[in-house]
Design an enzyme around this catalytic site. Structure first.
Site, PDB file in Angstrom:
ATOM      1  N   CYS A 390      18.115 -20.032  26.557  1.00 50.34           N
ATOM      2  CA  CYS A 390      18.799 -21.267  26.951  1.00 50.34           C
ATOM      3  C   CYS A 390      18.882 -21.370  28.479  1.00 50.34           C
ATOM      4  O   CYS A 390      17.866 -21.611  29.111  1.00 50.34           O
ATOM      5  CB  CYS A 390      20.150 -21.369  26.255  1.00 50.34           C
ATOM      6  SG  CYS A 390      20.651 -23.085  26.033  1.00 50.34           S
ATOM      7  N   HIS A 516      18.801 -20.744  20.557  1.00 51.45           N
ATOM      8  CA  HIS A 516      19.528 -19.466  20.496  1.00 51.45           C
ATOM      9  C   HIS A 516      19.051 -18.630  19.308  1.00 51.45           C
ATOM     10  O   HIS A 516      19.679 -18.662  18.239  1.00 51.45           O
ATOM     11  CB  HIS A 516      21.035 -19.718  20.376  1.00 51.45           C
ATOM     12  CG  HIS A 516      21.625 -20.290  21.623  1.00 51.45           C
ATOM     13  ND1 HIS A 516      22.189 -19.504  22.605  1.00 51.45           N
ATOM     14  CD2 HIS A 516      21.701 -21.564  22.053  1.00 51.45           C
ATOM     15  CE1 HIS A 516      22.610 -20.283  23.583  1.00 51.45           C
ATOM     16  NE2 HIS A 516      22.326 -21.533  23.277  1.00 51.45           N
ATOM     17  N   GLU A 518      19.358 -15.581  18.805  1.00 50.38           N
ATOM     18  CA  GLU A 518      20.329 -14.524  18.450  1.00 50.38           C
ATOM     19  C   GLU A 518      21.242 -14.950  17.301  1.00 50.38           C
ATOM     20  O   GLU A 518      21.831 -14.104  16.627  1.00 50.38           O
ATOM     21  CB  GLU A 518      21.152 -14.120  19.691  1.00 50.38           C
ATOM     22  CG  GLU A 518      22.201 -15.119  20.187  1.00 50.38           C
ATOM     23  CD  GLU A 518      21.657 -16.204  21.104  1.00 50.38           C
ATOM     24  OE1 GLU A 518      20.434 -16.457  21.080  1.00 50.38           O
ATOM     25  OE2 GLU A 518      22.459 -16.817  21.843  1.00 50.38           O
TER      26      GLU A 518
HETATM   27  N1  GLN Z   1      24.158 -25.023  30.652  1.00 49.17           N
HETATM   28  C1  GLN Z   1      22.880 -25.212  30.035  1.00 49.17           C
HETATM   29  C2  GLN Z   1      22.819 -26.518  29.255  1.00 49.17           C
HETATM   30  O1  GLN Z   1      23.847 -27.049  28.852  1.00 49.17           O
HETATM   31  C3  GLN Z   1      22.521 -24.046  29.145  1.00 49.17           C
HETATM   32  C4  GLN Z   1      23.402 -23.897  27.956  1.00 49.17           C
HETATM   33  C5  GLN Z   1      23.277 -22.558  27.273  1.00 49.17           C
HETATM   34  O2  GLN Z   1      22.803 -21.574  27.864  1.00 49.17           O
HETATM   35  N2  GLN Z   1      23.730 -22.468  26.065  1.00 49.17           N
HETATM   36  O3  GLN Z   1      21.750 -27.032  29.019  1.00 49.17           O
END
Ligand code: GLN
Length: 545
Positions: A390, A516, A518
């Site tokens: 992310c 994600h 994970e």
């Molecule tokens: N802050 C970033 C976004 O909102 C990444 C979010 C995250 O790592 N879950 O796109």
């Protein structure tokens, strides 16, 4: 298998806790569920949280650890991660309900006029809504048993309505349809060389004050519980002696189902729920996993770069994914926690030199960003295995723009609104979003993997679905510029063209994902990216020697 043939009736198990928090109600609930599942029953677990936030989505990770996202896009408590990792069954919004959500629902009904003319009260309106949310999970007809974990400790003002709802349910559901398990602590007093039962007695008394008599008492302890201690607890707490279950501290959480099997917790629960099941819990696959976890034949060290590293729970699912992937590779994965704010251009080489792989973690906001970018540069140039999740993927894009494309000021508009090169930008459908709760791009989305890509090789198929939690995205306006300079976009959302995966082919292992992974790794199905990342780290470590 269904409980009573066609006449299936879902049964309910409630898990409460006392004496202190952090005794591991979630792990006990997951372990019992695993044993029941291994006997052929269908089981799910629900968590009731006593706080007033409608969900944990707006909480800082320092407050509450990781926010776990389900396929249906619910932002939930991290215990749901344990439920999925143990059971390998997906959870949903219905599996996590907070006091905030209960009140929100009741107050919305009140405003709509559903209670017109009546005074709205904790009993019956709030307790009715709690009961509705508990029974909702069972009403799906999918489960033989629903285990509901009640957050907090008995005696907390906040959890009283939950306990009251469970008390009422006993009458609504009838005999042998539900049972209550109470988890307590039996401390060992070193100076007296004795295990002490008084805290458990008090805790059960407190539960009884709420009208609830535990059917089974699970005792966390550092030392085995001798028979006389079990008898004492049984006598003072009004349960049968074989309803006193010892829960010894374990080396790993994955050992707990086996400890509970030895203590016959599953048998006891089935007996009390009047469920006839003569199968023994088949835990062979689980035992294989545990044996691989405990007997690794190699070790790698992975740097986990994040800004919440003081609180390991902030990265719970990532850590557990490494446990699953480590066992799969018969490798011990040491995690070196690196605070992104402590990294600088000057010290990055020193900090990275003993690592076999680097994971740049998810996150929000400006703090610690520079350190993450420095780390990506170092591992890219020095060909150390890299995995960005992310925000970690977004940092890899920014690093590439700055140091390979030569766009010195490239950035994400999350950090610098008017950056010259907004290579990471706010998603179109986020532009007019004002409310913060539940408004990110959340839950499962499809992704198509490119032929001949590392991603496709890892997954072994071309269509995947992964979970998301973000507002920003790769800015497709610059796609060609990056491709011309060697970055591959190997995973794309087929419906809207959003970039899901980036990778580099002139590098042994360099992958960044907008989703994600994970959140989907389980004991029985370790996530393929984690498995392959650990494998790359093993290869890197072997080549160094
Ligand atoms: N802050 C970033 C976004 O909102 C990444 C979010 C995250 O790592 N879950 O796109």
């Amino acid at each position: 298998m269904s409980l009573n043939g066609n006449n299936k009736k879902t049964k309910y198990i409630f898990v409460t806790g006392g004496v202190t928090s952090s005794l591991g109600k979630g792990i006990i609930a997951s372990s019992l569920a695993k044993l029941l599942q291994s006997r052929g029953l269908s089981v799910t677990i629900q968590k009731l949280d006593p706080y007033l936030n409608v969900d944990p989505g707006t909480l800082n990770p320092y407050e509450h650890g990781e926010c776990y996202v389900t396929d249906d896009g619910a932002e939930t408590d991290l215990d749901l991660g344990h439920y999925e990792r143990f059971l390998n069954v997906r959870t949903s919004q219905a599996n996590n309900v907070t006091t905030g959500r209960i009140y929100y629902n009741v107050l919305s009904k009140e405003r709509r006029g559903d209670f017109l003319g009546k005074t709205v009260q904790v009993i019956p309106h709030i307790t009715d809504e709690i009961k509705r949310n508990i029974l909702l999970v069972g009403e799906s007809g999918k489960y033989d048993i629903v285990i509901t974990e009640i957050g907090g400790c008995v005696g907390d003002i906040e959890s009283l309505p939950f306990l009251e709802a469970v008390r009422q349910l006993k009458w609504d559901l009838g005999e042998k349809t539900m049972l209550t398990i109470h988890l307590t602590l039996v401390p060992y007093l070193k100076s007296a060389e004795e295990l002490k039962t008084k805290p458990t007695q008090h805790s059960v008394k407190q539960l009884q004050e709420s009208g609830l008599q535990p059917d089974i008492i699970v005792c966390r302890t550092e030392h085995p519980l001798p028979q006389d201690i079990r008898r004492k607890i049984a006598l003072f707490c009004n349960v049968e002696v074989n309803s006193v279950i010892e829960a010894m501290d374990a080396q790993t959480i994955y050992e707990v189902p086996l400890l509970m099997k030895k203590e016959k917790l599953d048998q006891r629960a089935l007996y009390m729920l009047d469920i006839y099941n003569d199968k023994d819990a088949d835990m062979e696959k689980w035992e294989n996993f545990l044996s691989k976890q405990k007997n690794p034949n190699k070790t790698v060290t992975i740097g986990l770069i994040g800004k919440y590293v003081e609180l390991k729970d902030a990265y719970k699912s990532i850590v557990e994914s490494f446990v699953h992937a480590g066992a799969e590779n018969e490798c011990k994965v040491n995690i070196e926690w690196i605070h992104s704010e402590s990294l600088t251009v000057e010290n990055v080489a020193e900090r990275m030199k003993d690592l076999d792989g680097v994971l740049v973690a998810p996150g929000f906001g400006e703090r610690g960003i520079a350190g993450k970018i420095d780390a990506v540069r170092y591992v890219r140039e020095n060909k150390i295995p890299f995995f960005g999740i992310c925000l970690g993927m977004q940092m890899a894009v920014i690093e590439y723009a700055r140091n390979v494309l030569g766009w010195e000021n490239a950035h994400s508009t999350e950090m610098v609104k008017d950056t010259e090169y907004p290579v990471i930008d706010l998603m179109q459908d986020q532009l007019n979003v004002e409310n913060k709760g539940g408004t990110m791009r959340l839950g499962a989305y499809n992704c198509k993997l490119a032929d001949k890509s590392l991603a496709k090789k890892i997954y072994g198929k071309s269509k995947i679905s992964e979970r998301h939690r973000h507002r920003w995205e790769f800015n497709n306006k610059y796609k060609k510029d990056f491709e011309d300079k060697g970055l591959t976009f190997s995973g794309i959302n087929p419906e809207n063209g959003l970039v899901e995966i980036i990778e580099l082919h002139n590098h042994p292992f360099f992958i960044g994902v907008q989703f994600h992974p994970e959140l989907k790794s389980t004991v029985m199905q370790p996530h393929p990216i984690f498995v392959n990342f650990v494998k790359a780290a093993v290869d890197y470590s072997a080549a160094k020697k």
